[in-house]
Design an enzyme around this catalytic site. Structure first.
Site, PDB file in Angstrom:
ATOM      1  N   CYS A  77      37.091  41.158  50.505  1.00 48.24           N
ATOM      2  CA  CYS A  77      36.368  42.174  51.489  1.00 48.24           C
ATOM      3  C   CYS A  77      37.059  41.807  53.041  1.00 48.24           C
ATOM      4  O   CYS A  77      38.150  41.872  53.226  1.00 48.24           O
ATOM      5  CB  CYS A  77      34.897  42.475  51.622  1.00 48.24           C
ATOM      6  SG  CYS A  77      34.378  44.095  52.455  1.00 48.24           S
ATOM      7  N   HIS A 178      34.633  44.495  46.147  1.00 48.65           N
ATOM      8  CA  HIS A 178      33.828  43.372  45.685  1.00 48.65           C
ATOM      9  C   HIS A 178      33.958  43.228  44.397  1.00 48.65           C
ATOM     10  O   HIS A 178      33.118  43.659  43.423  1.00 48.65           O
ATOM     11  CB  HIS A 178      32.425  43.521  46.422  1.00 48.65           C
ATOM     12  CG  HIS A 178      32.015  43.645  47.701  1.00 48.65           C
ATOM     13  ND1 HIS A 178      32.009  42.334  48.313  1.00 48.65           N
ATOM     14  CD2 HIS A 178      32.345  44.708  48.502  1.00 48.65           C
ATOM     15  CE1 HIS A 178      31.798  42.431  49.621  1.00 48.65           C
ATOM     16  NE2 HIS A 178      31.960  43.755  49.751  1.00 48.65           N
ATOM     17  N   GLU A 180      32.632  40.785  42.557  1.00 44.85           N
ATOM     18  CA  GLU A 180      31.719  40.159  42.169  1.00 44.85           C
ATOM     19  C   GLU A 180      30.499  41.409  41.919  1.00 44.85           C
ATOM     20  O   GLU A 180      29.296  40.957  41.519  1.00 44.85           O
ATOM     21  CB  GLU A 180      30.947  39.219  43.208  1.00 44.85           C
ATOM     22  CG  GLU A 180      30.490  39.658  44.295  1.00 44.85           C
ATOM     23  CD  GLU A 180      31.209  40.097  45.418  1.00 44.85           C
ATOM     24  OE1 GLU A 180      30.732  40.619  46.497  1.00 44.85           O
ATOM     25  OE2 GLU A 180      32.560  40.187  45.316  1.00 44.85           O
TER      26      GLU A 180
END
Length: 196
Positions: A77, A178, A180
């Site tokens: 990001c 993102h 994750e």
């Protein structure tokens, strides 16, 4: 393998650590230069403003090392955006200049800003960061600024405009989304980075 998540003072550090651990690896979160120097793989996360992340890194004497490291590093990001050369966010300022490209605010063209939610990521040519990941698959985004198309772009996304959603230059990699928070495709991308 020694894996470090640079503590940039943002909120997604433990999400990244948990993703790494689900893949069977161990990772530490740190802002200590001695620990980061020993890492074989480095994650550079970022949420918030580029100026605050750069200020934090500079305060911890990490900025010069990160800019000049030869270790594989993945910016996530805002961590990808600071790989650019210049930011138009608030007071205009210089970034790490690994990619000669300015960071600009997303225009409000038939879309919401910030860009929040799932969106497709397209790549034209295969790159190992997307190994075993279908083209045009969706990842989770949360950002208001973007990196335009450039010579180091390896994927693109559309939200009002087309923008660069992943980059690779030498040992520096970056994703605007993102991983994750992106389920199986995100964990596969993290796995690919760790297996470089």
């Amino acid at each position: 393998m020694s894996i470090v998540i640079v503590n940039t003072g943002c909120s997604n550090l433990y999400s990244i650590k948990n993703s790494v651990q689900r893949l069977g690896y161990r990772a530490s979160i740190t802002d200590q230069l001695c620990d980061i120097k020993q890492a074989e793989k480095i994650f550079l996360p970022g949420i918030g403003t580029a100026s605050s992340v750069l200020f934090f890194l500079n305060k911890k004497n990490l900025l010069s090392f990160i800019k000049n490291t030869n270790q594989p590093i993945l910016g996530i990001c805002l961590g990808m955006q600071i790989l650019g050369s210049y930011s138009y966010e608030g007071n205009q300022f210089n970034l790490l200049n690994k990619i000669p490209c300015s960071i600009k605010k997303l225009p409000n063209i038939n879309c919401s800003v910030p860009h929040i939610g799932w969106n497709s990521v397209r790549y034209n040519n295969y790159h190992f960061l997307f190994k075993n990941i279908d083209n045009d698959i969706q990842f989770y985004f949360l950002h208001s600024y973007y990196m335009p198309d450039n010579d180091y772009a390896i994927s693109f996304t559309t939200h009002g405009i087309n923008f660069c959603s992943a980059v690779a230059v030498n040992n520096f990699f970056g994703v605007q989304f993102h991983p994750e928070k992106s389920g199986r495709p995100g964990e596969q991308l993290i796995k690919n980075f760790l297996e470089i």
